[in-house]
Write a protein that holds these residues in place. Structure first.
Motif: not given
Length: 619
Positions: A20-21, A36, A289-290, A17
């Motif tokens: 990716t964030s 996220l 979600e990720i 997370i």
């Protein structure tokens, strides 16, 4: 990196997370960063919720107290658990009420002394006359230290099973369930119905056969109940246990007595099946979600890299992005296919759920009328009422479970049509139990039957009234023949007419009693149908809004991702060569990180070990 004490791979998922964030933040994609962040909050929630459920007076609260070795739940001869009680870990024992506020405001937390837990807290003075929603307790128990949180629920039996729907509503968010049933008798029909309903929503469950210390025949009961479960096609395991033996074992520090209580088997279930997160719906949702966020970001990276690496394909890529952007914008229109499927599906589901509930109630009414016609309702009204209220509550519970399953199927159908419209990275929504409107409140009890049983004196008076008329009429006729008023003919005729009059009056009276009973019964069913029908429609409207907002957010995010990709493709053509080379290098580094994120998401989805080692954290 290895996570021997991290069966959920939380640290791995949090690392994915974070990577990716950071990339999403560098592109100023606040929508993905927020998405996220919500996923991170869910996966880092330490609580593992275990619902303790069962019929009235089965020993649920005593089981919880013995399991934690401290009094956290009220125990008594009456209906002791009247509010859902959430017990989690805390360094110090504490208790508080969650109290409803007017006008839909956030509930208020009110501290109370832990000693008050032994009282009925529905009308606790600390609540100031407001409705108490639940009780929250913290306890320094080693069993809770690993993140377990027990939810002790009110018994689902009793008149009308008023707590049945509320308890079922807790199960979609639960990680596991302990179903408690004592060994005084075999499973009752309401118990079997509740077990079937509950395991359909929360399959990670165990049945605790309690109070084995009180009943010498408990082994035969457990064997018989195992047969009932197999016959119903339910594979939920059963653990016989004694809370009293467990309490004595703790007090005496007697290991052998503790083994005899069989509580170690319950602890083993919690360790092997619950703490291990054998069935982890939250983790699966977060991983999806990720993956969705990474695919959105990769879309823009791939477009920009293609524009740099293959200038000839730039025009084709631009045209493709324009087309897909238009598809995403079309999906936001009210006439989009997925919105039509959602609207039609909710309308069909509302009609089907209402028809299903009415059908169940019609069958209950027909059966109850046949029972009323076959007995004296004034004598058996209590038994008829108890059976009717349990049948109505069971029908409502079955209808709730069916609506929940149909709602999940509708969400999958909308997702399929959404993808057919050309939009990728579709995540399935989680149907929230709160949006299911599980709590219907307490059902009204069946009205009392005013008719009293026919007494012997009433029967005698009815017979004499008919006999007197017969004797008088035939006595007058026979007097013309010179006989007296009272003679064998007049007395015999009076007896026959009296018997006929008595029989007709008794039949008419029984008919009135039965009609009154049917009217009371139909009024009760109509009242429940009115309340439940309204709640069911509101529940499905809430689900429609939830799904609509969910997929509209996806369409918005997809539109933005495609627009960003299009702008990056056009901007790539205007860059100088030196700047272009540096940009390509940075894009390839970010694309490599996203590729690793997607690979690890795939491994987590299939249960393979995921080690995001070597991923560069700077973005």
């Amino acid at each position: 990196m290895t996570q021997p004490n991290d069966p959920r791979k939380v640290k791995v998922i949090v690392e994915l997370i974070d990577h990716t964030s950071r990339i999403a933040d560098s592109y100023e994609r606040g929508d993905l960063v927020d998405r996220l962040a919500r996923a991170k909050a869910r996966i880092t929630d330490p609580q593992i919720r275990v619902v303790i459920a069962g019929q009235l007076k089965q020993g649920k609260s005593l089981l919880l107290n013995s399991l934690l070795n401290m009094p956290v739940a009220r125990v008594g001869d009456d209906e002791s658990t009247v509010l859902a009680t959430v017990v989690s870990y805390g360094e110090q024992a504490s208790a508080r009420l969650v109290v409803a506020n007017p006008d839909g405001e956030e509930p208020e937390l009110v501290e109370i002394p832990p000693a008050d837990l032994r009282n009925d807290l529905r009308r606790a003075p600390q609540a100031g006359g407001r409705e108490v929603l639940r009780v929250e307790v913290t306890a320094p128990s080693p069993l809770l230290k690993g993140g377990l949180a027990f939810i002790d629920t009110p018994g689902v039996g009793g008149y009308g099973q008023p707590h049945l729907s509320a308890t079922l509503g807790l199960l979609p968010d639960a990680d596991a369930m302990l179903m408690v049933s004592d060994t005084s008798q075999e499973f009752t029909e309401p118990e079997m119905t509740f077990i079937r309903q509950a395991v359909e929503i929360c399959p990670v469950a165990v049945i605790v056969a309690s109070k084995t210390d009180l009943y010498p025949h408990w082994r035969q009961i457990v064997d018989a109940n195992s047969v009932h479960l197999r016959r119903a096609g339910i594979s939920t395991p059963m653990i016989p246990a004694s809370a009293q033996l467990r309490s004595h074992a703790i007090q005496l520090n007697d290991k052998e007595l503790n083994e005899e209580s069989n509580f170690p088997a319950i602890v083993k279930f919690l360790s092997d099946r619950v703490l291990s997160r054998e069935s982890d719906r939250v983790r699966d949702h977060v991983v999806s979600e990720i993956r969705a966020a990474a695919e959105h970001l990769a879309m823009g990276l791939d477009a920009e890299l293609s524009a740099f690496n293959d200038p000839q394909a730039r025009d084709r890529l631009t045209e493709e992005l324009e087309r897909r952007k238009q598809e995403a914008q079309d999906a936001l229109q009210q006439t989009a296919l997925w919105q039509q499927v959602l609207n039609d599906g909710i309308n069909d589901l509302t009609a089907d759920v209402d028809h299903d509930l009415r059908g169940r109630f019609r069958n209950i009414v027909a059966y109850t009328e046949s029972v009323i016609d076959s007995c004296d309702p004034s004598v058996q009204w209590a038994e008829i009422g108890a059976e009717l209220e349990n049948a109505v509550a069971t029908a409502v519970g079955d209808n709730f479970v069916w609506a929940y399953q149909r709602s999940e199927a509708l969400a999958a159908e909308v997702a399929r049509t959404f993808m057919e419209a050309g939009l990728d990275a579709i995540k399935m929504p989680t149907i929230d139990a709160r949006d299911m409107g599980a709590g219907f409140g307490e059902f009204k009890s069946l009205a009392s039957l005013e008719a009293r049983p026919i007494r012997v004196g009433d029967r005698v008076v009815s017979g004499l009234r008919g006999s007197f008329g017969g004797v008088l009429m035939f006595g007058m006729l026979t007097s013309f023949a010179g006989l007296g008023m009272l003679n064998p003919l007049s007395l015999g005729a009076g007896a026959l007419i009296g018997r006929k009059a008595y029989k007709e009056e008794m039949e008419n009276r029984m008919l009135r009693i039965r009609n009154d009973a049917k009217i009371n019964m139909r009024k009760f069913v109509d009242d429940v149908s009115f309340v439940v029908g309204k709640e069911s429609r509101d529940r499905l409207k809430g689900i429609q809004r939830q799904l609509r907002d969910h997929y509209r957010e996806i369409a918005n995010q997809t539109t933005r991702s495609l627009n960003e990709s299009l702008q990056a493709t056009l901007a790539a053509a205007k860059m100088e060569e030196t700047e272009r080379n540096a940009r390509v290098k940075e894009l390839e580094r970010r694309r490599n990180i996203l590729r690793q994120v997607l690979d690890h998401c795939e491994k987590l989805s299939v249960g393979a070990p995921a080690e995001p080692a070597g991923m560069r954290s700077n973005s």
